[in-house]
Structures are given as C-alpha cells and as structure tokens.
Design an enzyme around this catalytic site. Structure first.
Site, PDB file in Angstrom:
ATOM      1  N   SER A   1       2.506   4.739   6.538  1.00  0.00           N
ATOM      2  CA  SER A   1       2.207   6.170   6.459  1.00  0.00           C
ATOM      3  C   SER A   1       1.313   6.600   7.625  1.00  0.00           C
ATOM      4  O   SER A   1       0.595   5.785   8.200  1.00  0.00           O
ATOM      5  CB  SER A   1       1.488   6.478   5.142  1.00  0.00           C
TER       6      SER A   1
HETATM    7  N1  SAM Z   1       1.138   2.639   2.204  1.00  0.00           N
HETATM    8  C1  SAM Z   1       2.080   1.796   2.922  1.00  0.00           C
HETATM    9  C2  SAM Z   1       1.473   1.283   4.195  1.00  0.00           C
HETATM   10  O1  SAM Z   1       0.259   1.485   4.390  1.00  0.00           O
HETATM   11  O2  SAM Z   1       2.185   0.656   4.998  1.00  0.00           O
HETATM   12  C3  SAM Z   1       3.352   2.531   3.220  1.00  0.00           C
HETATM   13  C4  SAM Z   1       4.125   2.847   2.003  1.00  0.00           C
HETATM   14  S1  SAM Z   1       5.813   3.207   2.373  1.00  0.00           S
HETATM   15  C5  SAM Z   1       5.715   4.888   2.836  1.00  0.00           C
HETATM   16  C6  SAM Z   1       6.458   3.226   0.718  1.00  0.00           C
HETATM   17  C7  SAM Z   1       6.672   1.832   0.168  1.00  0.00           C
HETATM   18  O3  SAM Z   1       6.914   1.964  -1.231  1.00  0.00           O
HETATM   19  C8  SAM Z   1       7.865   1.110   0.738  1.00  0.00           C
HETATM   20  O4  SAM Z   1       7.481  -0.137   1.262  1.00  0.00           O
HETATM   21  C9  SAM Z   1       8.810   0.946  -0.463  1.00  0.00           C
HETATM   22  O5  SAM Z   1       9.567  -0.246  -0.422  1.00  0.00           O
HETATM   23  C10 SAM Z   1       7.815   0.946  -1.587  1.00  0.00           C
HETATM   24  N2  SAM Z   1       8.343   1.266  -2.924  1.00  0.00           N
HETATM   25  C11 SAM Z   1       9.276   2.175  -3.275  1.00  0.00           C
HETATM   26  N3  SAM Z   1       9.465   2.146  -4.617  1.00  0.00           N
HETATM   27  C12 SAM Z   1       8.617   1.200  -5.111  1.00  0.00           C
HETATM   28  C13 SAM Z   1       8.349   0.694  -6.415  1.00  0.00           C
HETATM   29  N4  SAM Z   1       8.973   1.147  -7.514  1.00  0.00           N
HETATM   30  N5  SAM Z   1       7.414  -0.271  -6.552  1.00  0.00           N
HETATM   31  C14 SAM Z   1       6.780  -0.779  -5.472  1.00  0.00           C
HETATM   32  N6  SAM Z   1       7.004  -0.348  -4.203  1.00  0.00           N
HETATM   33  C15 SAM Z   1       7.912   0.624  -4.030  1.00  0.00           C
END
Ligand code: SAM
Length: 208
Positions: free
Chosen positions: A52
C-alpha cells in the site's frame, strides 16, 4: 515521504517515528528500491497485489491508536510492511495472508529485520480466533460489508479499521470501536484497496 505524511495530516509521533524507521526499500521488489519512498502503491510478488502507499499505511495505523504492548491483528500481510509499522509502534502483531507464497516471504523478511510479527497463512476474513482477543485490527483489503467475525475478536475499547465497499463509489475507510459493549462506526474517508477474498469476503480463485 515524511514531509508528505505531515503535510497530509499524520500527527501521531509514534506513527511518524515508525514510518521514518521501517526500511520500506526492504519490502518492495528489487527493481523498485529507488522509488520505494514515492507516495504510491507498488507491485509485490503476486499477481495484482501491492504494497500500500505510505500515506494510506500511516492513516490506517494512526487510526488504530496503538499503545505499546497492544495485541494487534493485520489482515492481508502482503509484503509485511504495514505489519512492520504496527510492530514499530510497539504492538505485538499477528498478520494473516491468504496467498501462501506471500506469507512465507513476508515471514522470512520480518524475521530477518527483527520485527515482532507472527505471520499466518490463511483466510483472515474470519480473524484468528486462536489468537484473539485483539486491541486493534487492520484490514488491508476491501471488504464487501463489515467483517463481523473480526469485530467480535476485539477487546472492550478495541478498534477495527477496514475499507468497506460503497458500491460503485469505491470504498470507505471505516473505523469501528467497541464502546460500552456496542459497536460504533465512523467513516474516515474514501479509499481504494484490492478485494478481500474469503469466507466473509469476495469470491476468488484458490491460492497456494
Ligand atoms: N498491507 C500490505 C503491505 O504492507 O504490503 C499490503 C496489503 S495488499 C494491498 C492486500 C493483501 O490482502 C494481499 O496480499 C492479498 O493477498 C491479501 N488478502 C486478500 N484477501 C485476504 C484474506 N481473506 N485473508 C488474508 N489476506 C487477504
């Protein structure tokens, strides 16, 4: 990056110190190290997924109102960057990621950099009941509706910060607090996130 965070209203000294201290270049792809501190999301090593943008991480972590020693859950580990910022604020962090390869890489990285983060591979839409309750929970992907299981894993006074779909208008960053046994929500403004996929999220392909 720090000047931009202050200009955009980040005030918490703990959050500013954490953002200044966590080496973002360690969380991006090798080819992106030079632009690691640009105020934008960048790709990570899974199709369609990103680390993000710094401002959004700072807004979310500030809204969590972390105190030293808090137990915090980070849903959507991705690169592990936001989990590291939460840990640098003094929280003991559990972070859950549905893409197994991302969880593994982030766990190695966070261990190597010395952050107090336990990474779990799995669907975070139902929280992590075996580690609950939490003082604070951050969701790093957009939910179709309020993730009730997560709210139920908060202590009295706990905070949940989650982007929730607002139909065609994108998402609304929402904070829920547990006050006197009731859930009180407030909008923190519009935002854009990748979808939260899972049992209480959007449908998506299986992943390893
Ligand atoms: N905050 C993270 C960082 O600092 O790199 C970035 C988050 S990224 C925008 C969103 C993440 O949420 C992705 O890696 C995706 O695979 C994960 N995600 C989506 N649905 C999810 C779920 N139900 N449980 C866990 N992770 C999930």
């Amino acid at each position: 990056m720090m000047a931009s965070l202050i200009e955009h209203g980040i005030r918490s000294p703990a959050v500013l110190q954490a953002m200044a201290g966590v080496p973002r270049e360690e969380f991006v792809l090798d080819g992106d190290r030079e632009r690691a501190y640009a105020d934008r999301a960048l790709p990570i090593d899974a199709p369609g997924q990103t680390i993000s943008q710094p401002l959004m991480v700072a807004v979310v972590v500030e809204a969590l109102e972390l105190h030293r020693g808090d137990r915090a859950l980070d849903v959507g580990t991705g690169s592990g960057y936001q989990a590291a910022v939460m840990a640098a604020c003094g929280a003991h962090v559990v972070s859950i990621e549905r893409v197994g390869s991302l969880a593994e890489t982030a766990a190695d990285r966070l261990r190597r950099l010395g952050y107090d983060v336990e990474v779990i591979a799995g669907d975070g839409t139902l929280g992590v009941p075996e580690r609950a309750p939490f003082d604070a929970i951050a969701v790093g992907a957009a939910a179709p509706r309020l993730p009730v299981a997560l709210a139920r894993q908060l202590v009295p006074g706990g905070r949940l910060v989650v982007p929730i779909s607002n139909g065609p208008n994108g998402e609304e960053l929402t904070r829920l607090r547990v006050i006197n046994g009731r859930w009180v929500t407030e909008s923190l403004g519009p935002c854009r996130f990748v979808p939260l996929i899972g049992a209480d999220g959007y449908e998506g392909a299986d992943t390893g």
